[in-house]
Design a protein around this motif. Structure first.
Motif, short mmCIF file in Angstrom:
data_model
loop_
_atom_site.label_atom_id
_atom_site.label_comp_id
_atom_site.label_asym_id
_atom_site.label_seq_id
_atom_site.Cartn_x
_atom_site.Cartn_y
_atom_site.Cartn_z
N CYS A 1 55.12 45.70 76.41
CA CYS A 1 54.27 44.63 76.93
C CYS A 1 52.92 45.21 77.33
O CYS A 1 52.83 46.34 77.79
CB CYS A 1 54.89 44.01 78.19
SG CYS A 1 56.37 43.09 77.85
N THR B 1 55.60 39.67 79.41
CA THR B 1 56.96 40.08 79.77
C THR B 1 57.83 40.16 78.52
O THR B 1 57.47 39.63 77.47
CB THR B 1 57.62 39.05 80.72
OG1 THR B 1 57.65 37.79 80.05
CG2 THR B 1 56.86 38.92 82.02
N CYS B 2 58.97 40.85 78.65
CA CYS B 2 59.91 40.96 77.54
C CYS B 2 61.29 41.24 78.11
O CYS B 2 61.44 41.41 79.32
CB CYS B 2 59.48 42.09 76.58
SG CYS B 2 59.80 43.73 77.24
#
Ligand SMILES: [Zn+2]
Length: 469
Positions: A25, A37-38
């Motif tokens: 990110c 975000t991830c």
């Protein structure tokens, strides 16, 4: 009894890597909340961290700049705590085997070099940003609800811990200015307190001068400028001395410093250090920085700000040298002097006017600056200020401003001076009875009459001649 403050600092610095510490990110300030975000930085089940190589190299580089030993074997550890800024339930940090240990920073002072020990510098990930809405203080207590922005969660963060070697609030401020400049020059962080990319906590205690004991310390948090850090420390030193002198004992506590009121309010700590249950991060292998990497990073270090302060001090003085170097202005100063500007005058113009105008020193033409510094007393104040404000414009030339010489002709100025003094008999009497500060008032009046074109030095001499005779 005479008291001596004992101060240690914990400084957190956001690294300006392109991506986060353990995922890809983007790192950034000011994006829409929760868009960067991830699964890794939101802690979805099964998501695994991958170490950001640049962040590791930059941490080592910073450690080298702080005179630290670089660990041959460094380990990431889990620091367990439950809070809603931390979706994993733990933060990946470093515990007993950080990247950098046992450094020192030289702080040039008027009493010689002070050595501030660096206990450690380690790499970790930042928590998410929480905002407490409603309530008076902006803190969680009294808030109606809290919102979380996970963009910041997972940003690479270096924590630098100093030894308790700092002896005054002023010294803490100077240390921080020097440390910040070191970090900025390494190109690893913008280190801006107002953006939260540099944060400072201070550990403060007091003891009798000459004693080597360490009394109970308190921790100060949430100070958002170096000036507030200094004010917060001063307030806490005064509070502790009053507590000891009243016969009571200082208790180990964390305080928030409120810069607007100057008040210290107890802060509820999340947990005590012992409760973090650190253990080595099982999803990451230990890191063993190769010696040739460390040596390459060492060879890339720029000259230290402290060394430049000492070098410039011999040409200026400690105060001016410190202002120029910690403001990142010494290169411009050197170029302006090389272009013919007088040393002290150039330092003053750069430190006062250029900083005041908010110019990027790298964009300023040293050649044109030198011409303005040279002409500063001959130019009308307004023309000089305007020229300075445009110094960073591409292709700026001082020429049209240099043509507007200030009026220094005494025969032209004398009647105006006479008129101004006649119009203010009260102030003239006050000046003659000792209020010499009024000189500035008279000079200001004459400048106003001439539309800012009079030479203030000549005006001031003419007024003195008349009033002192
Ligand atoms: Zn992520």
């Amino acid at each position: 009894m005479t008291w001596e403050p004992v101060i240690g600092l914990e400084v957190h610095v956001h690294l300006k890597t392109r991506t986060k510490m353990f995922c890809r990110c983007r790192v950034g300030f000011g994006a829409e909340p929760n868009t960067q975000t991830c699964p890794v930085c939101l802690a979805f089940p099964g998501a695994l961290p991958v170490v950001n190589r640049t962040a590791v190299e930059w941490t080592i580089k910073l450690g080298l700049a702080l005179g630290c030993d670089i660990a041959e074997h460094a380990v990431f550890s889990r620091k367990n705590y439950f809070y809603f800024d931390n979706p994993k339930g733990y933060q990946i940090s470093q515990y007993d085997l950080p990247f950098c240990i046992s450094g020192k920073v030289i702080l040039p002072t008027a009493e010689g070099d002070r050595v501030i020990g660096i206990v450690r510098a380690h790499l970790e990930e930042d928590a998410a940003k929480t905002v407490h809405v409603g309530g008076r203080t902006g803190r969680i207590r009294g808030a109606e609800h809290s919102i979380v922005d996970f963009n910041r969660g997972g940003t690479p963060l270096v924590e630098i811990v100093t030894a308790p070697d700092i002896r005054s609030a002023e010294e803490a401020k100077r240390f921080l200015q020097l440390l910040r400049q070191t970090i900025v020059e390494l190109g690893i962080s913008d280190a801006e307190m107002e953006k939260g990319t540099l944060r400072v906590d201070a550990n403060v205690s007091v003891r009798e001068v000459g004693s080597s004991e360490l009394r109970t310390r308190t921790e100060l948090k949430n100070m958002n400028s170096f000036t507030f850090v200094a004010r917060g420390i001063d307030a806490e030193i005064a509070r502790q001395i009053a507590v000891w002198e009243s016969g009571a004992e200082v208790r180990q506590e964390t305080y928030d410093f409120d810069a607007t009121t100057g008040a210290l309010t107890p802060h509820r700590a999340k947990e005590e250090a012992d409760d973090y249950r650190y253990f080595p991060e099982p999803d990451l292998v230990p890191i063993e920085p190769p010696a040739d990497l460390v040596e390459r990073l060492r060879s890339e270090l720029p000259e230290q700000p402290a060394a430049r302060i000492r070098r410039l001090e011999s040409e200026l003085d400690l105060e001016r040298a410190t202002v120029l170097v910690t403001g990142g202005l010494d290169r411009l100063w050197g170029d302006a002097v090389a272009a013919g500007a007088e040393k002290i005058a150039a330092a003053n113009v750069i430190a006062n006017t250029i900083v005041g105008a908010g110019l990027d020193p790298a964009a300023v033409s040293a050649q044109e600056l030198a011409r303005l510094v040279d002409a500063r007393e001959r130019l009308p104040r307004a023309a000089f200020d305007e020229a300075i404000s445009k110094l960073a414009d591409p292709g700026f030339s001082a020429e049209p401003y240099l043509a507007q010489e200030a009026v220094s002709d005494e025969s032209e100025l004398e009647p105006i001076v006479a008129r101004v003094l006649e119009a203010s008999p009260g102030q003239v009497d006050a000046y003659r009875s000792g209020k010499e500060g009024l000189l500035g008032f008279f000079v200001g009046q004459v400048l106003k009459e001439t539309g800012g074109k009079a030479n203030p030095r000549v005006v001031s001499e003419l007024i003195r001649e008349r009033l002192d005779s």
